[in-house]
Design an enzyme around this catalytic site. Sequence first.
Site, PDB file in Angstrom:
ATOM      1  N   ARG A  35       0.818  -1.211   0.000  1.00  0.00           N
ATOM      2  CA  ARG A  35       0.000   0.000   0.000  1.00  0.00           C
ATOM      3  C   ARG A  35       0.855   1.265   0.000  1.00  0.00           C
ATOM      4  NH1 ARG A  35      -4.693  -2.338   4.028  1.00  0.00           N
ATOM      5  NH2 ARG A  35      -6.196  -2.849   2.386  1.00  0.00           N
ATOM      6  N   LYS A 200     -15.345 -15.949   5.803  1.00  0.00           N
ATOM      7  CA  LYS A 200     -16.785 -15.946   6.059  1.00  0.00           C
ATOM      8  C   LYS A 200     -17.608 -15.707   4.803  1.00  0.00           C
ATOM      9  CE  LYS A 200     -16.449 -14.356  10.862  1.00  0.00           C
ATOM     10  NZ  LYS A 200     -16.875 -13.304  11.810  1.00  0.00           N
ATOM     11  N   GLY A 353      -6.873  -6.776   0.067  1.00  0.00           N
ATOM     12  CA  GLY A 353      -6.940  -7.527   1.315  1.00  0.00           C
ATOM     13  C   GLY A 353      -5.984  -8.702   1.367  1.00  0.00           C
ATOM     14  N   GLY A 377     -12.316  -4.502   1.176  1.00  0.00           N
ATOM     15  CA  GLY A 377     -13.704  -4.179   1.461  1.00  0.00           C
ATOM     16  C   GLY A 377     -14.286  -3.193   0.477  1.00  0.00           C
TER      17      GLY A 377
END
Length: 396
Positions: A35, A200, A353, A377
């Site tokens: 990043r 998830k 991510g 996200g």
Amino acid sequence: MKTVDDLGPLRGRRVLVRSDLNVPLDGNRITDDGRIRASAPTLADLADRGARVIVCAHLGRPKGAPEDKYSLAPVAGRLGEVLGRDVAFATDTIGESARATVDGLADGQVALVENLRFNNGETAKDDDERGAFADQLAGLAELYVGDGFGAVHRKHASVYDVPQRLPHAAGALVLAEITVLNRLIHDAERPYVVVLGGSKVSDKLGVIDNLLGTVDRLLIGGGMVFTFLKAQGHEVGKSLLEEDQLDAVRGYVEQAAAKGVELVLPVDIVAARAFAEDADHDIVDVADFPADRIGLDIGPRSSALFADKLKDAQTVFWNGPMGVFEMAPFAEGTRAIAQAITEVDGLTVVGGGDSAAAVRQLGFDEKAFGHISTGGGASLELLEGKELPGLSALEA
């Protein structure tokens, strides 16, 4: 959306840049500087134009007060190395150190202020509290550039409120992210294949719902796959399972069939006795999963199957690892997917991510992928069709 060119001459002007410098740390050592490197071109461009560049960013999730482990001090050092110029560091965000550091900048110089989230106002739900912090932050500068794509889905002061207070533009990184992701939404060449993993399934429900109307093939791996397998009647042992999502998953399986989307699930799993790098583990067929095991990666037959399903793709979006890639015995599924994507002759997008971290940790050349997003996200929410507060503020 305005660009830096629309801000006019920048020499001598104080420009506040919201960057995404939320990098992983091991103590004071940065373990993945992706990043920082992605943020550098916009900062270098502004400095080269003679702007007095004030960088703000967050790191981790402090609770509105300073914590040494979340200090951006190590980031300032690495940012200076990447830019090839000194980066002054303010030990607070809007206090005496920040004001003195900004006042000391000459044309073309760069400063980084301390972690935005050391201040409650940055993430406050209350508009007045957030606005008061935004007033102080905006007071450091004359112009604002939003370049922290990884944070544009947050209604935070530095992302949403500050651009309402200053003449503003989008930075090069944000513009590049939007351009690529809009191709996935509006102009994807076919076959269009999406690979989803991660822990998830609940984190991916929105994007699955939206993608079922646009993709040709959906490959599911990672911890989220066990909810899919359980929904089809398979034993999943002690693997990660979201019981409350079983009905939703069954619905998506039916939707995929009705819409002609090929839904591809693993056929074998690496099943371990415990969640540990040195745990005994075996490769088992999904139909024969032991009740006392935990699934930590897709198996080799699944890796080969997924790779085959990627061969003819013209567009690929990948978000989420196939297993616990941080542990060497359970990294091979993720490695195989990354390798297969590098061989795709078309647009390939790694959705930020953990996927981006895996690419770098497993030693792949970043240039082998068409685009590696800095926002996991944010990328997903954009593909879900959601309005992102940070982008809305830049468009105003």
